[in-house]
Design a protein around this motif. Structure first.
Motif, PDB file in Angstrom:
ATOM      1  N   ARG A  81      18.191 -13.283 -88.886  1.00 50.42           N
ATOM      2  CA  ARG A  81      19.351 -13.489 -89.730  1.00 50.42           C
ATOM      3  C   ARG A  81      19.217 -14.819 -90.465  1.00 50.42           C
ATOM      4  O   ARG A  81      18.382 -15.653 -90.127  1.00 50.42           O
ATOM      5  CB  ARG A  81      20.621 -13.511 -88.863  1.00 50.42           C
ATOM      6  CG  ARG A  81      20.501 -14.468 -87.695  1.00 50.42           C
ATOM      7  CD  ARG A  81      21.497 -14.221 -86.615  1.00 50.42           C
ATOM      8  NE  ARG A  81      22.834 -14.616 -87.027  1.00 50.42           N
ATOM      9  CZ  ARG A  81      23.918 -14.415 -86.299  1.00 50.42           C
ATOM     10  NH1 ARG A  81      23.834 -13.760 -85.157  1.00 50.42           N
ATOM     11  NH2 ARG A  81      25.084 -14.833 -86.706  1.00 50.42           N
ATOM     12  N   ARG A  82      20.038 -14.994 -91.501  1.00 51.66           N
ATOM     13  CA  ARG A  82      20.006 -16.244 -92.266  1.00 51.66           C
ATOM     14  C   ARG A  82      20.745 -17.364 -91.548  1.00 51.66           C
ATOM     15  O   ARG A  82      20.356 -18.533 -91.635  1.00 51.66           O
ATOM     16  CB  ARG A  82      20.618 -16.025 -93.651  1.00 51.66           C
ATOM     17  CG  ARG A  82      19.791 -15.130 -94.559  1.00 51.66           C
ATOM     18  CD  ARG A  82      20.443 -15.029 -95.930  1.00 51.66           C
ATOM     19  NE  ARG A  82      19.653 -14.189 -96.840  1.00 51.66           N
ATOM     20  CZ  ARG A  82      20.002 -13.927 -98.089  1.00 51.66           C
ATOM     21  NH1 ARG A  82      21.130 -14.436 -98.580  1.00 51.66           N
ATOM     22  NH2 ARG A  82      19.235 -13.158 -98.856  1.00 51.66           N
ATOM     23  N   LYS A  87      18.261 -24.770 -88.924  1.00 46.14           N
ATOM     24  CA  LYS A  87      18.310 -25.473 -87.641  1.00 46.14           C
ATOM     25  C   LYS A  87      17.261 -24.916 -86.682  1.00 46.14           C
ATOM     26  O   LYS A  87      16.595 -25.668 -85.951  1.00 46.14           O
ATOM     27  CB  LYS A  87      19.705 -25.336 -87.038  1.00 46.14           C
ATOM     28  CG  LYS A  87      19.954 -26.222 -85.830  1.00 46.14           C
ATOM     29  CD  LYS A  87      21.368 -26.026 -85.289  1.00 46.14           C
ATOM     30  CE  LYS A  87      22.404 -26.458 -86.314  1.00 46.14           C
ATOM     31  NZ  LYS A  87      23.783 -26.346 -85.760  1.00 46.14           N
ATOM     32  N   SER A  88      17.078 -23.611 -86.695  1.00 43.63           N
ATOM     33  CA  SER A  88      16.100 -22.957 -85.833  1.00 43.63           C
ATOM     34  C   SER A  88      14.678 -23.442 -86.139  1.00 43.63           C
ATOM     35  O   SER A  88      13.907 -23.768 -85.239  1.00 43.63           O
ATOM     36  CB  SER A  88      16.178 -21.437 -86.011  1.00 43.63           C
ATOM     37  OG  SER A  88      15.125 -20.783 -85.337  1.00 43.63           O
ATOM     38  N   ILE A  89      14.351 -23.518 -87.428  1.00 46.14           N
ATOM     39  CA  ILE A  89      13.009 -23.941 -87.836  1.00 46.14           C
ATOM     40  C   ILE A  89      12.789 -25.422 -87.538  1.00 46.14           C
ATOM     41  O   ILE A  89      11.738 -25.812 -87.005  1.00 46.14           O
ATOM     42  CB  ILE A  89      12.780 -23.646 -89.331  1.00 46.14           C
ATOM     43  CG1 ILE A  89      12.736 -22.133 -89.564  1.00 46.14           C
ATOM     44  CG2 ILE A  89      11.486 -24.291 -89.814  1.00 46.14           C
ATOM     45  CD1 ILE A  89      12.609 -21.732 -91.021  1.00 46.14           C
ATOM     46  N   LEU A  90      13.771 -26.249 -87.853  1.00 43.52           N
ATOM     47  CA  LEU A  90      13.617 -27.691 -87.633  1.00 43.52           C
ATOM     48  C   LEU A  90      13.430 -28.025 -86.156  1.00 43.52           C
ATOM     49  O   LEU A  90      12.536 -28.806 -85.787  1.00 43.52           O
ATOM     50  CB  LEU A  90      14.835 -28.433 -88.187  1.00 43.52           C
ATOM     51  CG  LEU A  90      14.947 -28.501 -89.715  1.00 43.52           C
ATOM     52  CD1 LEU A  90      16.239 -29.189 -90.123  1.00 43.52           C
ATOM     53  CD2 LEU A  90      13.747 -29.229 -90.307  1.00 43.52           C
ATOM     54  N   LYS A 200      19.004 -19.404 -78.282  1.00 43.16           N
ATOM     55  CA  LYS A 200      20.375 -19.268 -77.793  1.00 43.16           C
ATOM     56  C   LYS A 200      21.312 -20.229 -78.520  1.00 43.16           C
ATOM     57  O   LYS A 200      22.468 -19.886 -78.781  1.00 43.16           O
ATOM     58  CB  LYS A 200      20.417 -19.543 -76.280  1.00 43.16           C
ATOM     59  CG  LYS A 200      19.725 -18.488 -75.436  1.00 43.16           C
ATOM     60  CD  LYS A 200      20.487 -17.176 -75.397  1.00 43.16           C
ATOM     61  CE  LYS A 200      21.754 -17.287 -74.611  1.00 43.16           C
ATOM     62  NZ  LYS A 200      22.441 -15.968 -74.471  1.00 43.16           N
ATOM     63  N   TYR A 201      20.813 -21.406 -78.854  1.00 42.38           N
ATOM     64  CA  TYR A 201      21.644 -22.410 -79.515  1.00 42.38           C
ATOM     65  C   TYR A 201      21.885 -22.066 -80.980  1.00 42.38           C
ATOM     66  O   TYR A 201      23.015 -22.176 -81.483  1.00 42.38           O
ATOM     67  CB  TYR A 201      20.970 -23.781 -79.398  1.00 42.38           C
ATOM     68  CG  TYR A 201      21.679 -24.878 -80.160  1.00 42.38           C
ATOM     69  CD1 TYR A 201      22.961 -25.289 -79.795  1.00 42.38           C
ATOM     70  CD2 TYR A 201      21.054 -25.504 -81.236  1.00 42.38           C
ATOM     71  CE1 TYR A 201      23.610 -26.301 -80.493  1.00 42.38           C
ATOM     72  CE2 TYR A 201      21.694 -26.509 -81.939  1.00 42.38           C
ATOM     73  CZ  TYR A 201      22.970 -26.907 -81.573  1.00 42.38           C
ATOM     74  OH  TYR A 201      23.608 -27.898 -82.267  1.00 42.38           O
ATOM     75  N   THR A 202      20.826 -21.634 -81.675  1.00 41.94           N
ATOM     76  CA  THR A 202      20.945 -21.360 -83.119  1.00 41.94           C
ATOM     77  C   THR A 202      21.256 -19.908 -83.424  1.00 41.94           C
ATOM     78  O   THR A 202      21.645 -19.572 -84.547  1.00 41.94           O
ATOM     79  CB  THR A 202      19.640 -21.718 -83.836  1.00 41.94           C
ATOM     80  OG1 THR A 202      18.572 -20.855 -83.369  1.00 41.94           O
ATOM     81  CG2 THR A 202      19.257 -23.165 -83.585  1.00 41.94           C
ATOM     82  N   LYS A 203      21.049 -19.030 -82.425  1.00 39.70           N
ATOM     83  CA  LYS A 203      21.193 -17.582 -82.610  1.00 39.70           C
ATOM     84  C   LYS A 203      20.253 -17.060 -83.706  1.00 39.70           C
ATOM     85  O   LYS A 203      20.560 -16.084 -84.388  1.00 39.70           O
ATOM     86  CB  LYS A 203      22.643 -17.202 -82.917  1.00 39.70           C
ATOM     87  CG  LYS A 203      23.599 -17.427 -81.758  1.00 39.70           C
ATOM     88  CD  LYS A 203      25.008 -17.004 -82.097  1.00 39.70           C
ATOM     89  CE  LYS A 203      25.918 -17.041 -80.882  1.00 39.70           C
ATOM     90  NZ  LYS A 203      25.974 -18.347 -80.226  1.00 39.70           N
TER      91      LYS A 203
END
Length: 228
Positions: A81-82, A87-90, A200-203
């Motif tokens: 998902r967008r 945040k997920s990538i960083l 889990k944090y960023t989904k």
């Protein structure tokens, strides 16, 4: 009813991982004309390690992917998902920087050529990246989500699904990665725990997929070996 179905599917995926792996490995040895025994499989994979990509695809990520497609589930529940992407990538890239720095300081990378001809070299290079990179992370996230769905702990970051999946799959590398040993299994478990926490944090699953593809040392070993 839905929770019961998910519980059955989770059991099916875990069972296939542990029972399907030796079955597929022995069948692959038979196809290759190698004695279908444990020693025969080990010998085959030592000579042609890229063949392990078939086992990885069929017994690890392939079944959860097939279930998701056949059940027509929305992949957004597994983090494709967008929302949370940046945040997920960083967060994942921080882990990549640390792991690659430690690997370089520890002696870098070792490679050997498998002398594959075109187009098999491209096929096995692609399969290695896909099976041992994003698909392996999808396997982990699929189990985390579905176990947490059954245990009603989807909203918890440090959840039962995360702990169970990371410990069981991470430590299973003691069995499935004989050359890696206990130290490698513990390292993999810790890495999966961090990537699982990021999910889990960023989904969002994209960061962990990219990160694991970059830091899984088996991928460059296979890809460079296939292409040289």
């Amino acid at each position: 009813m839905i929770c019961r179905r998910r519980a059955i599917l989770v059991i099916l995926v875990w069972t296939w991982l542990f029972l399907g792996t030796p079955i597929v490995a022995l069948f692959l040895a038979y196809i290759k004309g190698v004695e279908p025994t444990i020693s025969g499989v080990i010998s085959m994979l030592s000579r042609e390690p890229y063949l392990a990509s078939y086992i990885e695809f069929i017994c690890v990520g392939g079944l959860p992917l097939a279930i998701t497609l056949l059940c027509r589930e929305d992949f957004t529940i597994y983090g494709l998902r967008r929302e949370g992407l940046t945040k997920s990538i960083l967060l994942s890239m921080i882990l990549v920087a640390v792991k690659l720095t430690l690997r370089i300081l520890g002696g870098g990378f070792r490679f050997t050529s498998f002398n594959l001809l075109f187009p098999l070299n491209l096929w096995y290079a692609f399969l290695s990246i896909f099976a041992y990179g994003p698909l392996e992370i999808f396997f982990i996230v699929w189990l985390i989500v579905n176990i947490d769905y059954v245990l009603k702990s989807l909203e918890r970051i440090v959840s039962p699904g995360l702990i169970i999946t990371v410990l069981v799959f991470g430590l299973s590398h003691i069995i499935f990665s004989l050359k890696g040993g206990v130290v490698n299994a513990i390292s993999v478990t810790i890495t999966f725990l961090i990537l699982g926490l990021i999910f889990k944090y960023t989904k969002n699953i994209v960061g962990p997929m990219i990160a694991w593809t970059l830091i899984n040392g088996f991928i460059p070993y296979l890809v460079i070996g296939c292409l040289t």
